[in-house]
Scaffold this motif. Structure first.
Motif, short mmCIF file in Angstrom:
data_model
loop_
_atom_site.label_atom_id
_atom_site.label_comp_id
_atom_site.label_asym_id
_atom_site.label_seq_id
_atom_site.Cartn_x
_atom_site.Cartn_y
_atom_site.Cartn_z
N UNK A 44 -8.72 -8.84 -6.51
CA UNK A 44 -8.07 -10.38 -6.86
C UNK A 44 -9.34 -11.35 -7.04
N UNK A 45 -9.60 -12.06 -8.20
CA UNK A 45 -10.52 -12.86 -8.39
C UNK A 45 -10.75 -14.04 -7.35
N UNK B 103 -1.38 -19.89 -5.53
CA UNK B 103 -0.46 -20.24 -6.55
C UNK B 103 -0.66 -19.87 -7.89
N UNK B 104 -2.00 -19.79 -8.31
CA UNK B 104 -2.59 -19.54 -9.58
C UNK B 104 -3.08 -17.85 -9.49
N UNK B 105 -2.87 -17.19 -8.55
CA UNK B 105 -3.28 -15.86 -8.46
C UNK B 105 -4.81 -15.66 -8.13
N UNK C 169 -1.09 -27.60 -10.57
CA UNK C 169 -0.48 -27.01 -9.19
C UNK C 169 -0.78 -28.26 -7.94
N UNK C 170 -1.84 -28.83 -8.09
CA UNK C 170 -1.93 -29.89 -7.25
C UNK C 170 -0.94 -31.02 -7.16
N UNK C 171 -0.41 -31.23 -8.40
CA UNK C 171 0.80 -32.34 -8.63
C UNK C 171 2.08 -31.69 -8.07
N UNK C 172 2.09 -30.38 -8.34
CA UNK C 172 3.37 -29.52 -7.62
C UNK C 172 3.33 -29.56 -6.03
N UNK C 173 2.10 -29.39 -5.50
CA UNK C 173 1.96 -29.29 -4.21
C UNK C 173 2.26 -30.86 -3.57
N UNK C 174 1.96 -32.01 -4.43
CA UNK C 174 2.33 -33.24 -3.68
C UNK C 174 3.74 -33.42 -3.94
N UNK C 175 4.39 -33.04 -4.91
CA UNK C 175 5.94 -33.02 -5.15
C UNK C 175 6.68 -32.36 -3.96
N UNK C 176 6.16 -31.08 -3.75
CA UNK C 176 6.87 -30.34 -2.73
C UNK C 176 6.75 -30.54 -1.43
#
Length: 267
Positions: free
Chosen positions: A42-43, A71-73, A245-252
């Motif tokens: 995994x990178x 979340x991005x692997x 993803x950062x915006x998603x984390x703020x939303x969820x």
């Protein structure tokens, strides 16, 4: 005779079951081995940070980016560095990016291989501190109030301060090696004022020998500046994904959860 055939049939069935079981175990081991190799390969994204690993700010960034890149692997690793080296190591490609810097054209000109991720992760508040200096400040323009008898210090490597060096009026300016050194010089009476990010000075000076943060007086706020992650140019394609993803984390609610766990790197 019947017993003989039954025994032969039982032996055949047992051998068949054993062969099938061996095949199943072999396939299972192959799957587990492949999964282990996939996890091992995994990178991992490495970010430098000018904060100490044991600090709340570093723990915040570690949790924030571990979840975001997860979340991005990707895996994630934090590398502590001195303030200027933190940017240099990220820009040289030794690391994949830097945790948080202001959006500054001067920074991007000086470090052209760093790309800003278009989503803030905190903010930096620049404060003028004193012990008993009479002046008060409300923005950079008020630095013109400083006179030739005023001694002012600020830590090396903070571009947001360095780019305003011409606005220090007639004051004598001393560039310190660190915010901690500036705090010690201020409390020892060798400086009249120091300029520093509030969070940085509070973390470095509180409880440190020769610098009692509780003695410092805030003489004013110069600026509050959002801070952003920066990625090395080789990861340019990852920048919009990390911002998303950062915006998603703020939303969820994940971002707020991490803030509540650690001190927010903004003040």
């Amino acid at each position: 005779m019947i017993i003989f055939y039954a025994a032969v049939l039982a032996a055949f069935l047992l051998r068949t079951i054993q062969e099938d079981m061996n095949k199943f175990i072999g396939a299972l081991l192959a799957v587990l081995l492949f999964s282990g190799l996939a996890r091992a390969e995994k990178p991992v994204i490495t970010f430098t940070t000018p904060t100490q690993l044991e600090s709340a700010a570093a723990r915040f960034f570690e949790d924030l980016y571990s979840e975001a890149f997860g979340r991005l692997g990707y895996g994630f690793k934090l590398l502590p560095r001195p303030t200027k080296r933190s940017l240099k190591d990220a820009e040289s490609g030794e690391a994949d990016g830097e945790t948080a810097r202001i959006d500054d054209p001067a920074l991007e000109k000086q470090f052209p291989d760093l790309i800003r991720v278009d989503e803030p992760v905190g903010s930096m508040t620049l404060i003028v501190y004193t012990i008993d200096g009479p002046l008060r400040f409300d923005g950079w323009e008020d630095l013109s109030l400083l006179g030739k008898d005023d001694l002012v210090g600020y830590p090396r490597g903070i571009l947001a301060i360095e780019q305003h060096a011409r606005e220090f009026g007639h004051a004598r300016v001393y560039i310190t090696n660190s915010a901690l050194q500036g705090c010690r010089m201020l409390t020892a009476g060798r400086l009249d004022y120091i300029i520093s990010p509030r969070s940085l000075l509070r973390k470095l000076c509180s409880g440190s020998q020769g610098c009692d943060y509780s003695r410092l007086v805030e003489a004013g706020v110069l600026e509050r500046i959002p801070t952003y992650p920066y990625l090395h140019r080789r990861h340019a394609a990852l920048a919009p994904e990390l911002a998303r993803v950062l915006r998603e984390m703020k939303a969820d609610g994940a971002y707020r959860r991490i803030i509540q766990k650690w001190e927010k790197p903004s003040d």
